[in-house]
Design a protein around this motif. Structure first.
Motif, PDB file in Angstrom:
ATOM      1  N   LEU A 116       4.738  -3.982   1.025  1.00  0.00           N
ATOM      2  CA  LEU A 116       4.081  -2.772   0.531  1.00  0.00           C
ATOM      3  C   LEU A 116       2.780  -3.119  -0.198  1.00  0.00           C
ATOM      4  CD1 LEU A 116       7.104  -0.671  -0.796  1.00  0.00           C
ATOM      5  CD2 LEU A 116       5.726  -0.234   1.246  1.00  0.00           C
ATOM      6  N   GLY A 117       2.788  -4.243  -0.892  1.00  0.00           N
ATOM      7  CA  GLY A 117       1.559  -4.698  -1.538  1.00  0.00           C
ATOM      8  C   GLY A 117       0.474  -5.004  -0.523  1.00  0.00           C
ATOM      9  N   ALA A 135      -2.518 -11.159  -2.312  1.00  0.00           N
ATOM     10  CA  ALA A 135      -1.974 -10.993  -3.665  1.00  0.00           C
ATOM     11  C   ALA A 135      -2.027  -9.521  -4.047  1.00  0.00           C
ATOM     12  CB  ALA A 135      -2.774 -11.830  -4.658  1.00  0.00           C
ATOM     13  N   SER A 136      -1.025  -9.061  -4.787  1.00  0.00           N
ATOM     14  CA  SER A 136      -0.984  -7.632  -5.131  1.00  0.00           C
ATOM     15  C   SER A 136      -0.143  -7.405  -6.375  1.00  0.00           C
ATOM     16  CB  SER A 136      -0.379  -6.823  -3.969  1.00  0.00           C
ATOM     17  OG  SER A 136       0.992  -7.134  -3.809  1.00  0.00           O
ATOM     18  N   VAL A 137      -0.308  -6.236  -6.954  1.00  0.00           N
ATOM     19  CA  VAL A 137       0.500  -5.828  -8.102  1.00  0.00           C
ATOM     20  C   VAL A 137       1.971  -5.748  -7.703  1.00  0.00           C
ATOM     21  CG1 VAL A 137       1.023  -3.893  -9.642  1.00  0.00           C
ATOM     22  CG2 VAL A 137      -1.351  -4.616  -9.294  1.00  0.00           C
ATOM     23  N   LEU A 138       2.247  -5.099  -6.574  1.00  0.00           N
ATOM     24  CA  LEU A 138       3.640  -4.964  -6.132  1.00  0.00           C
ATOM     25  C   LEU A 138       4.237  -6.319  -5.789  1.00  0.00           C
ATOM     26  CD1 LEU A 138       3.419  -1.756  -3.898  1.00  0.00           C
ATOM     27  CD2 LEU A 138       4.292  -1.954  -6.222  1.00  0.00           C
ATOM     28  N   GLY A 139       3.437  -7.193  -5.195  1.00  0.00           N
ATOM     29  CA  GLY A 139       3.926  -8.527  -4.873  1.00  0.00           C
ATOM     30  C   GLY A 139       4.294  -9.299  -6.123  1.00  0.00           C
ATOM     31  N   ARG A 140       3.462  -9.203  -7.157  1.00  0.00           N
ATOM     32  CA  ARG A 140       3.791  -9.912  -8.399  1.00  0.00           C
ATOM     33  C   ARG A 140       5.045  -9.337  -9.039  1.00  0.00           C
ATOM     34  NH1 ARG A 140      -0.455 -11.983 -12.764  1.00  0.00           N
ATOM     35  NH2 ARG A 140      -0.530 -13.542 -11.118  1.00  0.00           N
ATOM     36  N   ILE A 141       5.196  -8.029  -9.016  1.00  0.00           N
ATOM     37  CA  ILE A 141       6.424  -7.423  -9.554  1.00  0.00           C
ATOM     38  C   ILE A 141       7.640  -7.981  -8.826  1.00  0.00           C
ATOM     39  CG2 ILE A 141       7.741  -5.271  -9.719  1.00  0.00           C
ATOM     40  CD1 ILE A 141       5.075  -3.826 -10.191  1.00  0.00           C
ATOM     41  N   GLY A 142       7.562  -8.021  -7.493  1.00  0.00           N
ATOM     42  CA  GLY A 142       8.680  -8.511  -6.707  1.00  0.00           C
ATOM     43  C   GLY A 142       9.004  -9.960  -6.997  1.00  0.00           C
ATOM     44  N   LEU A 143       7.998 -10.823  -7.038  1.00  0.00           N
ATOM     45  CA  LEU A 143       8.217 -12.254  -7.239  1.00  0.00           C
ATOM     46  C   LEU A 143       8.695 -12.555  -8.656  1.00  0.00           C
ATOM     47  CD1 LEU A 143       5.094 -13.641  -5.350  1.00  0.00           C
ATOM     48  CD2 LEU A 143       7.486 -13.918  -4.670  1.00  0.00           C
ATOM     49  N   ALA A 144       8.038 -11.974  -9.663  1.00  0.00           N
ATOM     50  CA  ALA A 144       8.425 -12.232 -11.050  1.00  0.00           C
ATOM     51  C   ALA A 144       9.830 -11.710 -11.320  1.00  0.00           C
ATOM     52  CB  ALA A 144       7.419 -11.590 -12.008  1.00  0.00           C
ATOM     53  N   ILE A 320       7.248   3.711  -7.741  1.00  0.00           N
ATOM     54  CA  ILE A 320       6.640   2.901  -6.676  1.00  0.00           C
ATOM     55  C   ILE A 320       6.004   3.807  -5.624  1.00  0.00           C
ATOM     56  CG2 ILE A 320       7.058   1.221  -4.852  1.00  0.00           C
ATOM     57  CD1 ILE A 320       7.255   0.021  -7.600  1.00  0.00           C
ATOM     58  N   LEU A 321       6.683   4.902  -5.301  1.00  0.00           N
ATOM     59  CA  LEU A 321       6.153   5.825  -4.299  1.00  0.00           C
ATOM     60  C   LEU A 321       4.830   6.434  -4.757  1.00  0.00           C
ATOM     61  CD1 LEU A 321       8.022   8.330  -2.116  1.00  0.00           C
ATOM     62  CD2 LEU A 321       6.125   9.166  -3.499  1.00  0.00           C
ATOM     63  N   ILE A 322       4.777   6.916  -6.007  1.00  0.00           N
ATOM     64  CA  ILE A 322       3.548   7.571  -6.469  1.00  0.00           C
ATOM     65  C   ILE A 322       2.436   6.539  -6.642  1.00  0.00           C
ATOM     66  CG2 ILE A 322       4.009   7.456  -8.955  1.00  0.00           C
ATOM     67  CD1 ILE A 322       2.477  10.408  -6.969  1.00  0.00           C
ATOM     68  N   TYR A 323       2.804   5.304  -6.961  1.00  0.00           N
ATOM     69  CA  TYR A 323       1.778   4.252  -7.065  1.00  0.00           C
ATOM     70  C   TYR A 323       1.147   3.999  -5.706  1.00  0.00           C
ATOM     71  CZ  TYR A 323      -0.325  -0.368  -7.382  1.00  0.00           C
ATOM     72  OH  TYR A 323      -1.203  -1.421  -7.301  1.00  0.00           O
ATOM     73  N   ILE A 324       1.981   3.832  -4.696  1.00  0.00           N
ATOM     74  CA  ILE A 324       1.476   3.566  -3.347  1.00  0.00           C
ATOM     75  C   ILE A 324       0.629   4.736  -2.862  1.00  0.00           C
ATOM     76  CG2 ILE A 324       2.156   3.200  -0.940  1.00  0.00           C
ATOM     77  CD1 ILE A 324       4.688   1.835  -2.013  1.00  0.00           C
ATOM     78  N   ALA A 325       1.131   5.959  -3.083  1.00  0.00           N
ATOM     79  CA  ALA A 325       0.398   7.148  -2.646  1.00  0.00           C
ATOM     80  C   ALA A 325      -0.947   7.269  -3.358  1.00  0.00           C
ATOM     81  CB  ALA A 325       1.245   8.395  -2.891  1.00  0.00           C
ATOM     82  N   SER A 326      -0.966   6.969  -4.655  1.00  0.00           N
ATOM     83  CA  SER A 326      -2.188   7.126  -5.442  1.00  0.00           C
ATOM     84  C   SER A 326      -3.223   6.055  -5.144  1.00  0.00           C
ATOM     85  CB  SER A 326      -1.853   7.094  -6.939  1.00  0.00           C
ATOM     86  OG  SER A 326      -0.951   8.120  -7.267  1.00  0.00           O
ATOM     87  N   GLU A 327      -2.774   4.945  -4.573  1.00  0.00           N
ATOM     88  CA  GLU A 327      -3.700   3.854  -4.283  1.00  0.00           C
ATOM     89  C   GLU A 327      -4.462   4.063  -2.976  1.00  0.00           C
ATOM     90  OE1 GLU A 327      -4.460   0.784  -6.152  1.00  0.00           O
ATOM     91  OE2 GLU A 327      -3.849   2.363  -7.530  1.00  0.00           O
ATOM     92  N   GLY A 328      -4.513   5.287  -2.498  1.00  0.00           N
ATOM     93  CA  GLY A 328      -5.346   5.589  -1.349  1.00  0.00           C
ATOM     94  C   GLY A 328      -4.621   6.079  -0.115  1.00  0.00           C
ATOM     95  N   LEU A 329      -3.285   6.021  -0.128  1.00  0.00           N
ATOM     96  CA  LEU A 329      -2.546   6.456   1.061  1.00  0.00           C
ATOM     97  C   LEU A 329      -2.472   7.981   1.162  1.00  0.00           C
ATOM     98  CD1 LEU A 329       0.408   3.916   1.360  1.00  0.00           C
ATOM     99  CD2 LEU A 329      -1.852   3.845   2.396  1.00  0.00           C
ATOM    100  N   VAL A 330      -2.634   8.673   0.036  1.00  0.00           N
ATOM    101  CA  VAL A 330      -2.616  10.137   0.025  1.00  0.00           C
ATOM    102  C   VAL A 330      -3.869  10.622  -0.717  1.00  0.00           C
ATOM    103  CG1 VAL A 330      -1.414  12.208  -0.749  1.00  0.00           C
ATOM    104  CG2 VAL A 330      -0.096  10.229   0.046  1.00  0.00           C
ATOM    105  N   ASP A 331      -4.569  11.580  -0.140  1.00  0.00           N
ATOM    106  CA  ASP A 331      -5.783  12.114  -0.764  1.00  0.00           C
ATOM    107  C   ASP A 331      -5.409  13.297  -1.664  1.00  0.00           C
ATOM    108  OD1 ASP A 331      -8.267  12.967  -1.512  1.00  0.00           O
ATOM    109  OD2 ASP A 331      -9.117  13.004   0.511  1.00  0.00           O
TER     110      ASP A 331
END
Length: 380
Positions: A116-117, A135-144, A320-331
Motif C-alpha cells: 500500500l505504501g 520507502a513510505s510511511v506505511l512501510g515504516r509502520i509495517g516494519l517497525a 489507514i483507509l482515509i490516509y491512503i484516500a487523502s494521499e491522492g487516490l480520492v479527489d
C-alpha cells in the motif's frame, strides 16, 4: 467511572483519529484559518503544521511517531485473547505453533502495508523503478510494528527494555562513530549522515529528498523503539498488578516527563530530528505520545466522556483507509467543491479558502460515517 483495561479502548481510536485528522485535511483548515484571521494563536498553530526543516521539532513531526506508538499500545490487547486461550501468562510463553500463526499474520500485515505504501507513492503509474519511491510511511509502520512484535513475542519485559535502550544507544553510536565516505563520522547533515549514505547505497528507486529518505532503511531501526514504547504502555495498562489504574496513569505521566527531559538532554549531542528519527527524537516524542494517550484515556475510557470524540473515532477506526484516500487516490476537494462550492461563494472572499478546506473535512467525515455505520473497516 469506567475502569476498562481489557478489550478495545475507545481512546486508542480517538487518539489515532486525532493525529490522522491533521494529515487528511486538518492542516489545510488551520493554514486557511491563519490567513483569514491572522491572530497570534492561529499563526502559531499554522507554523506547527509544517515539518522542521532539519533539526528541531514541531507538532507535525509528532504525528507519525504518535501513530506508530498507538499501534504498539494496541499489540498487547490484540494478542490478549490468544494468550488467554493458550492458558499462558504472557506472549513469550505462547506455544511455538501459535506463535508461528501469529508470525504469518504479522508478515501478511507488513507485506500489505509495504505494498500500500508503494501504491501511495505512485507504483501503479508504471514510471519505472528509478522514478518510484519504495520507502513510505506505511512501510515504516509495517516494519517497525513487525519487529517490535517479534521482540514482544519472544522476550520478557526486562529484555524488551534492553532491546529498547540497546536500539537507541546502538543507533546513536553507529550514527556518531561510523565514518561516511567523503564526510567522516558524526556529520549529521542530509548528505553526510550515515542514514543518508545507507539510503543512497542500498535503497532502490527514488529517494524522497534525493540524498536521503526520511523513511529510509537505517532510520527505521529506532522507529522499532517507538513502537516498543507503545507496547510497554499497553502491557502496563493491561497486566494485572497491585497498582490501581490511577496510579498506573500517574506513573505513565511521570515516565513521559522523564523521557521528554532525556530527549532534551540528548539533543545537545544527538539533535532531535524527525528526518533521521534520532534517539533523542524517540525519547522526546515518546514522552509526548504517552501524555497524549494518558489524556485521551482519562477523558474517554476512565471518565466516560466519549461523545465529543466521535468524529475522531470515525477517523481512527478507518485511519489507514482515509490516509491512503487523502494521499491522492480520492479527489475530496473536487467532491467538496461540487457539494458546497455554491454556498461557499456567498461567504466573504477572505474566508472562502477556509470554508473550502473545512468542506473537505466534512465530506471525509461523511464518508467515514457511512463506512462506520455499515461496519466497513479496512482491516490489515
Amino acid at each position: 467511572m469506567s475502569n476498562n483495561t481489557t478489550g478495545r479502548l475507545i481512546s486508542l481510536d480517538a487518539l489515532r483519529g486525532f493525529v490522522m485528522f491533521w494529515i487528511m485535511s486538518g492542516e489545510h483548515v488551520i493554514h486557511a484559518l491563519a490567513k483569514a484571521a491572522p491572530i497570534p494563536v492561529f499563526i502559531w498553530m499554522s507554523s506547527q503544521l509544517h515539518h522542521a526543516e532539519w533539526n528541531g521539532i514541531t507538532f507535525y513531526d509528532m504525528i507519525f511517531p504518535v501513530f506508530l506508538f498507538v499501534a504498539g499500545v494496541s499489540m498487547p490487547f490484540s494478542l490478549e485473547k490468544k494468550i488467554h486461550l493458550a492458558g499462558v501468562k504472557s506472549a513469550e510463553d505462547l506455544p511455538k505453533e501459535e506463535k508461528r500463526k501469529i508470525y504469518l499474520s504479522m508478515l501478511r500485515r507488513t507485506a500489505v502495508l509495504l505494498i500500500l505504501g508503494f501504491v501511495v507513492n505512485g507504483l501503479l503509474r508504471f514510471e519505472g523503478l528509478d522514478h518510484t519511491r519504495l520507502a513510505s510511511v506505511l512501510g515504516r509502520i509495517g516494519l517497525a510494528w513487525f519487529f517490535a512484535g517479534i521482540i514482544y513475542l519472544n522476550f520478557d519485559f526486562k529484555k524488551q527494555l534492553i532491546w529498547f535502550f540497546g536500539i537507541l544507544i546502538g543507533y546513536y553510536a553507529a550514527t556518531k562513530w561510523i565514518p561516511v565516505p567523503d564526510f567522516g563520522a558524526g556529520v549529521l547533515t542530509k548528505e553526510g549522515s550515515l542514514e543518508g549514505y545507507i539510503d543512497r547505497l542500498l535503497l532502490p528507486g527514488r529517494l524522497h529528498s534525493t540524498v536521503y529518505d526520511p523513511e529510509g532503511i537505517f532510520s527505521t531501526l529506532p522507529a522499532v523503539s517507538t513502537a516498543l514504547l507503545g507496547v510497554f504502555v499497553g502491557t502496563f495498562l493491561k497486566v494485572k498488578c497491585s497498582f490501581s489504574i490511577k496510579i498506573r496513569l500517574l506513573l505513565m505521566a511521570l515516565t513521559a516527563v522523564v523521557l521528554i527531559i532525556a530527549g532534551l538532554i540528548w539533543d545537545s549531542s544527538f539533535p532531535i530530528n524527525k528526518h533521521l528519527w534520532t534517539s533523542s527524537f524517540v525519547c522526546f516524542v515518546g514522552g509526548f505520545s504517552i501524555l497524549f494517550f494518558v489524556f485521551f484515556y482519562v477523558i474517554i475510557d476512565l471518565f466516560g466522556f466519549h461523545k465529543w470524540a466521535f468524529p475522531l473515532v470515525l477517523i481512527g477506526s478507518n485511519s489507514i483507509l482515509i490516509y491512503i484516500a487523502s494521499e491522492g487516490l480520492v479527489d475530496f476537494k473536487h467532491s467538496a467543491d461540487y457539494v458546497f462550492g455554491g454556498l461557499i461563494q456567498f461567504t466573504p472572499l477572505i474566508w472562502q479558502p477556509f470554508f473550502a478546506a473545512l468542506s473537505v473535512t466534512v465530506v471525509q467525515l461523511l464518508l467515514l460515517y457511512f463506512l462506520y455505520k455499515r461496519k466497513w473497516f479496512l482491516k490489515i
